[in-house]
Design an enzyme around this catalytic site. Structure first.
Site, PDB file in Angstrom:
ATOM      1  N   GLY A 297      39.186  37.815  39.116  1.00 11.61           N
ATOM      2  CA  GLY A 297      39.588  36.725  39.216  1.00 11.61           C
ATOM      3  C   GLY A 297      39.151  36.134  37.555  1.00 11.61           C
ATOM      4  O   GLY A 297      39.654  36.843  36.659  1.00 11.61           O
ATOM      5  N   GLU A 298      38.162  35.492  38.394  1.00 10.93           N
ATOM      6  CA  GLU A 298      37.724  34.338  36.671  1.00 10.93           C
ATOM      7  C   GLU A 298      36.159  34.771  36.877  1.00 10.93           C
ATOM      8  O   GLU A 298      35.347  34.326  37.333  1.00 10.93           O
ATOM      9  CB  GLU A 298      37.834  32.841  36.663  1.00 10.93           C
ATOM     10  CG  GLU A 298      37.369  32.279  34.920  1.00 10.93           C
ATOM     11  CD  GLU A 298      37.161  33.330  33.864  1.00 10.93           C
ATOM     12  OE1 GLU A 298      38.491  33.895  33.653  1.00 10.93           O
ATOM     13  OE2 GLU A 298      36.447  33.653  33.139  1.00 10.93           O
ATOM     14  N   SER A 299      34.931  35.739  36.511  1.00 11.55           N
ATOM     15  CA  SER A 299      33.929  36.422  36.245  1.00 11.55           C
ATOM     16  C   SER A 299      33.003  35.699  36.776  1.00 11.55           C
ATOM     17  O   SER A 299      32.099  35.134  36.851  1.00 11.55           O
ATOM     18  CB  SER A 299      33.486  37.622  35.476  1.00 11.55           C
ATOM     19  OG  SER A 299      33.523  37.270  33.910  1.00 11.55           O
TER      20      SER A 299
ATOM     21  N   ARG B 142      35.023  41.746  27.854  1.00 12.60           N
ATOM     22  CA  ARG B 142      36.399  40.524  28.223  1.00 12.60           C
ATOM     23  C   ARG B 142      37.479  40.510  27.766  1.00 12.60           C
ATOM     24  O   ARG B 142      36.706  40.138  26.648  1.00 12.60           O
ATOM     25  CB  ARG B 142      35.120  39.600  28.638  1.00 12.60           C
ATOM     26  CG  ARG B 142      33.657  39.390  29.464  1.00 12.60           C
ATOM     27  CD  ARG B 142      33.777  37.627  30.262  1.00 12.60           C
ATOM     28  NE  ARG B 142      34.911  37.070  30.866  1.00 12.60           N
ATOM     29  CZ  ARG B 142      34.861  36.045  30.736  1.00 12.60           C
ATOM     30  NH1 ARG B 142      34.138  35.505  29.509  1.00 12.60           N
ATOM     31  NH2 ARG B 142      35.904  34.836  30.240  1.00 12.60           N
TER      32      ARG B 142
ATOM     33  N   HIS C 143      44.870  46.859  38.380  1.00 14.73           N
ATOM     34  CA  HIS C 143      44.109  45.949  39.835  1.00 14.73           C
ATOM     35  C   HIS C 143      45.165  46.565  40.536  1.00 14.73           C
ATOM     36  O   HIS C 143      46.110  46.488  40.536  1.00 14.73           O
ATOM     37  CB  HIS C 143      44.928  44.601  39.561  1.00 14.73           C
ATOM     38  CG  HIS C 143      44.521  43.309  39.191  1.00 14.73           C
ATOM     39  ND1 HIS C 143      43.550  42.865  39.522  1.00 14.73           N
ATOM     40  CD2 HIS C 143      44.602  43.037  37.672  1.00 14.73           C
ATOM     41  CE1 HIS C 143      42.954  42.030  39.433  1.00 14.73           C
ATOM     42  NE2 HIS C 143      43.079  42.236  37.650  1.00 14.73           N
TER      43      HIS C 143
ATOM     44  N   GLU D  74      45.517  46.638  43.527  1.00 19.37           N
ATOM     45  CA  GLU D  74      45.832  45.725  44.724  1.00 19.37           C
ATOM     46  C   GLU D  74      47.514  45.705  44.839  1.00 19.37           C
ATOM     47  O   GLU D  74      48.020  44.683  45.567  1.00 19.37           O
ATOM     48  CB  GLU D  74      44.429  45.245  44.858  1.00 19.37           C
ATOM     49  CG  GLU D  74      44.715  44.055  44.604  1.00 19.37           C
ATOM     50  CD  GLU D  74      44.203  43.973  43.315  1.00 19.37           C
ATOM     51  OE1 GLU D  74      44.138  45.517  42.900  1.00 19.37           O
ATOM     52  OE2 GLU D  74      43.661  43.094  42.232  1.00 19.37           O
TER      53      GLU D  74
ATOM     54  N   CYS E  60      38.699  44.680  37.839  1.00 20.64           N
ATOM     55  CA  CYS E  60      38.710  43.327  36.317  1.00 20.64           C
ATOM     56  C   CYS E  60      37.547  42.646  36.483  1.00 20.64           C
ATOM     57  O   CYS E  60      36.547  42.772  35.906  1.00 20.64           O
ATOM     58  CB  CYS E  60      40.096  42.756  36.994  1.00 20.64           C
ATOM     59  SG  CYS E  60      40.876  41.792  35.273  1.00 20.64           S
TER      60      CYS E  60
ATOM     61  N   ILE F  74      45.167  42.851  33.633  1.00 19.15           N
ATOM     62  CA  ILE F  74      45.766  40.828  33.932  1.00 19.15           C
ATOM     63  C   ILE F  74      44.118  40.316  33.087  1.00 19.15           C
ATOM     64  O   ILE F  74      43.498  40.357  33.640  1.00 19.15           O
ATOM     65  CB  ILE F  74      45.441  40.273  34.740  1.00 19.15           C
ATOM     66  CG1 ILE F  74      46.898  40.554  35.217  1.00 19.15           C
ATOM     67  CG2 ILE F  74      46.282  39.465  34.875  1.00 19.15           C
ATOM     68  CD1 ILE F  74      46.911  40.659  37.382  1.00 19.15           C
ATOM     69  N   ARG F  75      44.201  39.844  31.312  1.00 14.41           N
ATOM     70  CA  ARG F  75      43.021  39.219  30.715  1.00 14.41           C
ATOM     71  C   ARG F  75      41.906  40.835  31.345  1.00 14.41           C
ATOM     72  O   ARG F  75      40.955  39.773  31.561  1.00 14.41           O
ATOM     73  CB  ARG F  75      42.918  38.039  30.868  1.00 14.41           C
ATOM     74  CG  ARG F  75      43.182  36.719  30.316  1.00 14.41           C
ATOM     75  CD  ARG F  75      42.869  35.394  30.701  1.00 14.41           C
ATOM     76  NE  ARG F  75      42.127  35.212  31.774  1.00 14.41           N
ATOM     77  CZ  ARG F  75      41.925  34.836  32.570  1.00 14.41           C
ATOM     78  NH1 ARG F  75      40.650  34.273  31.518  1.00 14.41           N
ATOM     79  NH2 ARG F  75      41.476  34.328  33.482  1.00 14.41           N
TER      80      ARG F  75
HETATM   81  N1  GLN Z   1      42.572  39.291  36.235  1.00 13.52           N
HETATM   82  C1  GLN Z   1      40.713  39.619  36.427  1.00 13.52           C
HETATM   83  O1  GLN Z   1      39.936  39.201  37.164  1.00 13.52           O
HETATM   84  C2  GLN Z   1      40.474  38.596  34.408  1.00 13.52           C
HETATM   85  C3  GLN Z   1      38.938  38.362  34.324  1.00 13.52           C
HETATM   86  C4  GLN Z   1      38.473  37.611  33.521  1.00 13.52           C
HETATM   87  N2  GLN Z   1      39.148  37.616  31.929  1.00 13.52           N
HETATM   88  C5  GLN Z   1      37.421  37.164  33.354  1.00 13.52           C
HETATM   89  O2  GLN Z   1      36.518  37.155  32.653  1.00 13.52           O
HETATM   90  O3  GLN Z   1      36.613  37.137  34.298  1.00 13.52           O
END
Ligand code: GLN
Length: 249
Positions: free
Chosen positions: A80-82, A143, A225, A227, A113, A179-180
């Site tokens: 997600g987005e930490s 990150r 990921h 999952e 992630c 993913i990022r």
């Molecule tokens: N797919 C992800 O969980 C991306 C992490 C995101 N770049 C973060 O800093 O939280």
């Protein structure tokens, strides 16, 4: 003799506390928490003939303090987005409760992630002003190591031998969806085992290898990921960790 007696009593107590149920919580704020649930069920189902099938699986969403019950055996922190996730955890008072839960009986936690970022003791390229984390994993994580959303990719990850169930002496690969994604740029404690690495070509066209999966006792973290693929070996590995921890208490 006294030691043997102690071991016997320990084993007896472990057997008695073996309830035959594994209760797994998944932080259900954002990201692929539903996919984690499906993958856990698939991994459990695939373990038909193994010891794991003797255990029933109970999966719960974790969204508030009340969801972090004493009988929770394992926890998944999805991607997600930490920064958003850590703000939510703080606002709900879930950060303190989860830190306490993790410390007790050394329960099993897996971060994928953003989840890996939440578990890291040290974060490079934090959000301005810093971001609070759960910690516990003694590594430094960078990150967005591979760039922005458009730089997301899929690649083979080298997994250390004897990590995933059924693996043997040789290293093996799994498909990694990045993913990022973050990467582990330093291991800061000898208890941390590097279990996955990725070879990639950076912007300067140099071929490099970077750490993307680690395990420190009961904490598992993957920058990618599992999952989001059909490969349930990582979920199986996590369930084995939870089971082992539960039977060794
Ligand atoms: N797919 C992800 O969980 C991306 C992490 C995101 N770049 C973060 O800093 O939280």
């Amino acid at each position: 003799m006294r030691n043997m007696y102690r071991v016997f009593i320990g084993t007896l107590l472990a057997a008695m506390s073996n309830s035959g149920k594994l209760r797994i919580g998944i932080l259900g704020i954002q990201g692929a928490f539903q996919e984690h649930k499906v993958a856990l069920l698939k991994a459990h189902e695939a373990a038909k003939c193994d010891d794991l099938s003797n255990w029933t699986l109970d999966i719960v969403d974790v969204r508030s303090r009340g969801d972090v019950t004493d009988d929770l055996d394992g926890l998944i922190l999805p991607g997600g987005e930490s920064t958003t996730m850590s703000l939510f955890l703080k606002r709900e008072g879930l950060d303190t409760v989860l830190r306490e839960w993790m410390a007790k009986r050394r329960r099993v936690t897996w971060g994928t992630c953003a989840g890996m970022i939440l578990l890291a003791e040290n974060i490079e390229h934090q959000k301005e002003g810093g971001q609070s984390q759960l910690g516990g994993l003694h590594v430094t994580v960078s990150r967005n190591y591979f760039g922005r959303q458009v730089d997301s990719f899929e690649a083979d990850v080298t997994v250390s031998s004897n990590t995933l169930t059924g693996s043997c002496e040789d290293d093996e690969t799994c498909r990694g969806v990045f993913i990022r994604a973050p990467a582990v740029i330093s291991v800061d404690d000898p208890r941390v085992k590097v279990i996955g690495s990725l070879t990639f070509t950076d912007r300067q066209q140099s071929v490099r290898s970077v750490i993307v999966a680690v395990q420190e006792e009961n904490i598992l973290a993957t920058a990618f990921h599992p999952e989001l693929t059909d490969d349930t070996r990582w979920h199986r590995h996590f369930l084995e960790m939870v089971k082992q921890n539960k039977t060794s208490i």
